[in-house]
Design a protein around this motif. Sequence first.
Motif, PDB file in Angstrom:
ATOM      1  N   ASP A  58       0.842  -1.193   0.000  1.00 57.41           N
ATOM      2  CA  ASP A  58       0.000   0.000   0.000  1.00 57.41           C
ATOM      3  C   ASP A  58       0.885   1.254   0.000  1.00 57.41           C
ATOM      4  OD1 ASP A  58      -2.063   1.960   0.805  1.00 57.41           O
ATOM      5  OD2 ASP A  58      -3.247   0.192   1.347  1.00 57.41           O
ATOM      6  N   THR A  98      -6.725   3.646  -2.197  1.00 62.64           N
ATOM      7  CA  THR A  98      -6.540   2.235  -1.847  1.00 62.64           C
ATOM      8  C   THR A  98      -7.602   1.308  -2.438  1.00 62.64           C
ATOM      9  OG1 THR A  98      -5.471   2.895   0.173  1.00 62.64           O
ATOM     10  CG2 THR A  98      -6.317   0.643   0.107  1.00 62.64           C
ATOM     11  N   ASP A 372      -0.983  -0.024  -4.804  1.00 67.39           N
ATOM     12  CA  ASP A 372      -2.302   0.530  -5.154  1.00 67.39           C
ATOM     13  C   ASP A 372      -2.238   1.996  -5.567  1.00 67.39           C
ATOM     14  OD1 ASP A 372      -1.578   1.224  -2.569  1.00 67.39           O
ATOM     15  OD2 ASP A 372      -3.601   1.009  -1.748  1.00 67.39           O
ATOM     16  N   HIS A 373      -1.155   2.686  -5.231  1.00 59.82           N
ATOM     17  CA  HIS A 373      -0.955   4.108  -5.555  1.00 59.82           C
ATOM     18  C   HIS A 373       0.369   4.533  -4.956  1.00 59.82           C
ATOM     19  CE1 HIS A 373      -1.878   4.896  -1.356  1.00 59.82           C
ATOM     20  NE2 HIS A 373      -2.922   4.106  -1.495  1.00 59.82           N
TER      21      HIS A 373
HETATM   22 ZN   LIG Z   1      -3.552   2.674  -0.302  1.00 57.09          ZN
END
Ligand SMILES: [Zn+2]
Length: 592
Positions: A58, A98, A372-373
């Motif tokens: 994440d 997310t 996710d980013h």
């Molecule tokens: Zn995230």
Amino acid sequence: MDRGHAARGYRIQVFSALLAVSTVLALPAVAQVAPPPASPKTANASARPKLVVLLVVDQMRADYVEKFREHWTGGLKRMIDEGAWFRDVAYPYAATETCVGHSTISTGAFPSTHGMVANSWWDRDAQKLMTCTADPKAQNVAYGGATVKGGDSAWRMAVPAFAEELKFQAGDATRVVTFSLKARASVTMAGHKADAAVWFDPAAGSWTTSSAYPVAAFLEEYAKSHPVKNDYGKTWGLLLPPSAYLYDEKATGAVAPEGWDLSFPHPLRGNVTGSEPDAAFYDEWQSSPFADTYLTRLAKTAVDQLGLGRRDGTDFLAVSYSSVDYVGHAFGPRSREIQDILFRLDKDLADLFSHLDQKVGRGNYVVAFSADHGVVPVPEDMQKTGADAGVLHLPEVQEHIEKALEPFNFGKPAVARVTGSDVFFAAGVYEKLQGDAKAMSAVLDAIRTVPGVEGVYRAEEVADRPATQNPLRRAMALSYFPGRSGDLLIVPKAYWLMDGTPLGQGRHYGTGHGTPWGYDQRVPLFLMGFGIQRGEYFASATPADIAPTLAALCGITLAPRDGRILAEAFFRPSVSAKQRTTASATAISTKP
Ligand SMILES: [Zn+2]
């Protein structure tokens, strides 16, 4: 020409020939390197992997690999050495959050297709903010006997997850197990049904699932015998000597979790006055490498207890490591904390891979790894460079809109909610605005005068994926899902942090993400193991390519068409052998 000169010339020609062959076959320059030896019961014996392992970190930026790899010795290094490393990977959409990223990785589709447009959005029917996984029909269930609130499922995800398709198309022998600290990661990676989808509820200090998924007996056992509170009193210190770290002892503009200073060491003792696990302890634990290590142990336990990868069919195991995100929000990307937690994740992944080698067999499983980013630098830190960086205060956007509408006889408040880049008007207001050109342009002009606003789009400008060369408009369009996205969509300027903190209050975190800029969109992508040709790959890719690629390796098909199959990284023994022959023939013919 002397002999040395001639030899050099020959080497250059051979090298050019190899390069030319690689180019023609569209294979990476390292494709000549033989893959690692397969274990006896592998790969070639079977047409499909025994286990698909999806790993998501994440908030891991793509450039963390280049910046920090020098000190990696474990699982992250193994993916660089043995895996297919995609060097140009970015989400093409704006909603870099997310829930959105995990749904994209899981389904192979963009948010305009899968419908998970944000971590939470304004539900126009319920007239309240709703998280992406909130399900009024589901009831959360704690592992180990605690009481938890809420209900989470993937019912709002409009397309099936890869894992669901695998189980449906490849047969019931497939088991699907996912772990994360966050429901929005675990649930979206699993899909609508699974054998276990597990996340952490910090309010209860407990591992959790919901009535949408079965309760796994082995996890009930494990949660009871290994409570997270066992980590109370531990301390997170630097793993390596201070000279190994790129950044200052204290990150500029950082806001540490309660109970921690801005520099190492970070004790897991909760509120400084407390003497037992409290809410602050669980926040600290989630922001520490101890949570990553716990998730790794859960994954290993699932492999052992369920015999994942050891039965007929292909099993699916996913872990989303959430702590890099908590650490990044607090300390920012230029911090010793980010660097250190990745050193430690490198060790956790080494442990996981060696467990899989032992239990499933090297070459029998395939790993897909991404994020996710990314994250924007802390604005106060970026300002030191002289760049135009700052904070876009979302409540200010709301104030400007209300003021602009005063002369136009609209009811107050006209705005229901501004959340992230989305402006949601009260019921009926946007329809009225669409019929009133003067009021609409007053609103758009008012938004453009808020410091940090790059531009603003009306919903109808980005609906139905319009053909456009404008990358920002395209990014907004790929994020847009009718009925869920806002009425107006704001694009912040690069290096400006969108912040929803009420005006006059200090923000309680360092930085964030959720924009169409490179630092939020660019992420790592590695494939490793069954069917994968190691090397570095430079064709551009997106994380939506992961699910179609895994589907192709497993011999199944996904319906959405947003991602592509990363077939250039597939191991092709016949082509590789032919290529070696052609390359040596070319080399001989060009010998002077
Ligand atoms: Zn995230």
